[in-house]
Design a protein around this motif. Structure first.
Motif, PDB file in Angstrom:
ATOM      1  N   LEU A 113       0.807  -1.219   0.000  1.00 27.48           N
ATOM      2  CA  LEU A 113       0.000   0.000   0.000  1.00 27.48           C
ATOM      3  C   LEU A 113       0.842   1.273   0.000  1.00 27.48           C
ATOM      4  N   TYR A 114       2.011   1.245   0.658  1.00 29.22           N
ATOM      5  CA  TYR A 114       2.821   2.449   0.844  1.00 29.22           C
ATOM      6  C   TYR A 114       4.140   2.352   0.092  1.00 29.22           C
ATOM      7  N   ALA A 115       4.657   3.518  -0.289  1.00 29.11           N
ATOM      8  CA  ALA A 115       5.964   3.581  -0.946  1.00 29.11           C
ATOM      9  C   ALA A 115       6.650   4.883  -0.569  1.00 29.11           C
ATOM     10  N   VAL A 116       7.974   4.837  -0.425  1.00 30.18           N
ATOM     11  CA  VAL A 116       8.790   6.032  -0.246  1.00 30.18           C
ATOM     12  C   VAL A 116       9.575   6.200  -1.535  1.00 30.18           C
ATOM     13  N   VAL A 117       9.416   7.373  -2.149  1.00 36.92           N
ATOM     14  CA  VAL A 117      10.038   7.653  -3.442  1.00 36.92           C
ATOM     15  C   VAL A 117      11.047   8.781  -3.253  1.00 36.92           C
ATOM     16  N   GLY A 118      12.246   8.612  -3.785  1.00 37.53           N
ATOM     17  CA  GLY A 118      13.291   9.621  -3.692  1.00 37.53           C
ATOM     18  C   GLY A 118      13.093  10.759  -4.669  1.00 37.53           C
ATOM     19  N   MET A 119      13.979  11.729  -4.581  1.00 35.84           N
ATOM     20  CA  MET A 119      13.899  12.924  -5.426  1.00 35.84           C
ATOM     21  C   MET A 119      13.983  12.581  -6.911  1.00 35.84           C
ATOM     22  N   ASP A 120      14.745  11.541  -7.235  1.00 33.28           N
ATOM     23  CA  ASP A 120      14.943  11.153  -8.629  1.00 33.28           C
ATOM     24  C   ASP A 120      13.862  10.210  -9.154  1.00 33.28           C
ATOM     25  N   GLY A 121      12.860   9.893  -8.337  1.00 33.87           N
ATOM     26  CA  GLY A 121      11.777   9.014  -8.762  1.00 33.87           C
ATOM     27  C   GLY A 121      12.004   7.552  -8.434  1.00 33.87           C
ATOM     28  N   GLN A 122      13.147   7.235  -7.847  1.00 33.44           N
ATOM     29  CA  GLN A 122      13.456   5.855  -7.481  1.00 33.44           C
ATOM     30  C   GLN A 122      12.681   5.466  -6.221  1.00 33.44           C
ATOM     31  N   ILE A 123      12.069   4.283  -6.253  1.00 31.23           N
ATOM     32  CA  ILE A 123      11.337   3.790  -5.090  1.00 31.23           C
ATOM     33  C   ILE A 123      12.354   3.236  -4.105  1.00 31.23           C
ATOM     34  N   LEU A 124      12.427   3.859  -2.920  1.00 27.81           N
ATOM     35  CA  LEU A 124      13.397   3.461  -1.906  1.00 27.81           C
ATOM     36  C   LEU A 124      12.911   2.286  -1.080  1.00 27.81           C
ATOM     37  N   LYS A 125      11.611   2.248  -0.819  1.00 21.05           N
ATOM     38  CA  LYS A 125      11.037   1.161  -0.012  1.00 21.05           C
ATOM     39  C   LYS A 125       9.554   1.097  -0.322  1.00 21.05           C
ATOM     40  N   ARG A 126       9.020  -0.127  -0.318  1.00 22.33           N
ATOM     41  CA  ARG A 126       7.603  -0.349  -0.587  1.00 22.33           C
ATOM     42  C   ARG A 126       7.123  -1.444   0.344  1.00 22.33           C
ATOM     43  N   GLY A 127       5.871  -1.338   0.810  1.00 20.66           N
ATOM     44  CA  GLY A 127       5.335  -2.378   1.675  1.00 20.66           C
ATOM     45  C   GLY A 127       3.948  -2.057   2.187  1.00 20.66           C
ATOM     46  N   SER A 128       3.437  -2.957   3.006  1.00 19.72           N
ATOM     47  CA  SER A 128       2.088  -2.808   3.547  1.00 19.72           C
ATOM     48  C   SER A 128       2.063  -2.175   4.933  1.00 19.72           C
ATOM     49  N   ASP A 129       3.220  -2.139   5.611  1.00 18.50           N
ATOM     50  CA  ASP A 129       3.304  -1.560   6.947  1.00 18.50           C
ATOM     51  C   ASP A 129       3.985  -0.197   6.851  1.00 18.50           C
ATOM     52  N   LEU A 130       3.253   0.866   7.190  1.00 19.55           N
ATOM     53  CA  LEU A 130       3.776   2.225   7.036  1.00 19.55           C
ATOM     54  C   LEU A 130       5.025   2.454   7.881  1.00 19.55           C
ATOM     55  N   LYS A 131       5.023   1.992   9.125  1.00 19.61           N
ATOM     56  CA  LYS A 131       6.189   2.202   9.993  1.00 19.61           C
ATOM     57  C   LYS A 131       7.431   1.521   9.420  1.00 19.61           C
ATOM     58  N   ALA A 132       7.267   0.329   8.888  1.00 19.20           N
ATOM     59  CA  ALA A 132       8.395  -0.386   8.297  1.00 19.20           C
ATOM     60  C   ALA A 132       8.906   0.329   7.049  1.00 19.20           C
ATOM     61  N   VAL A 133       8.012   0.875   6.263  1.00 17.59           N
ATOM     62  CA  VAL A 133       8.408   1.581   5.045  1.00 17.59           C
ATOM     63  C   VAL A 133       9.158   2.868   5.394  1.00 17.59           C
TER      64      VAL A 133
END
Length: 114
Positions: free
Chosen positions: A81-101
């Motif tokens: 459900l969640y993803a952290v995306v960097g400035m360059d558009g690269q996905i740094l982390k993806r997952g279902s648990d927000l705290k873990a992401v």
């Protein structure tokens, strides 16, 4: 004996926009507050769109976001459900648990003490 007409199945209600709920915002703002106190981040923006919600993090207001925390409900059963995306558009982390992401961003707080 009367035959009831076939009732159509209720359609799935599609929300007008995706948003972060109170629990999610609490987790995000906790991390944001720590990073502001550390002097790393200065501003944020929230976008609630039809397919996703985005929490953008800025070093300065006039810049492009350093990171984007995205919520994609359609990807709930696939990549997460969640993803952290960097400035360059690269996905740094993806997952279902927000705290873990968000742990990928918390690593930025850890510094060597001299």
């Amino acid at each position: 004996m009367s035959i009831d007409p076939i009732q159509p199945k209720p359609s799935v209600v599609i929300p007008q926009q995706v948003a972060f709920d109170r629990r999610e915002m609490s987790v995000i703002m906790s991390l944001y507050g720590r990073m502001v106190a550390a002097g790393e981040w200065r501003d944020y923006g929230i976008s609630c769109l039809r397919d996703l919600a985005v929490f953008s993090i800025f070093r300065r207001t006039a810049e492009h976001p350093l990171y984007r925390i995205e919520k994609h409900p359609k990807l709930r059963n696939r990549q997460g459900l969640y993803a952290v995306v960097g400035m360059d558009g690269q996905i740094l982390k993806r997952g279902s648990d927000l705290k873990a992401v968000l742990r990928v961003l918390e690593r930025k707080l850890i510094r060597a003490v001299k």
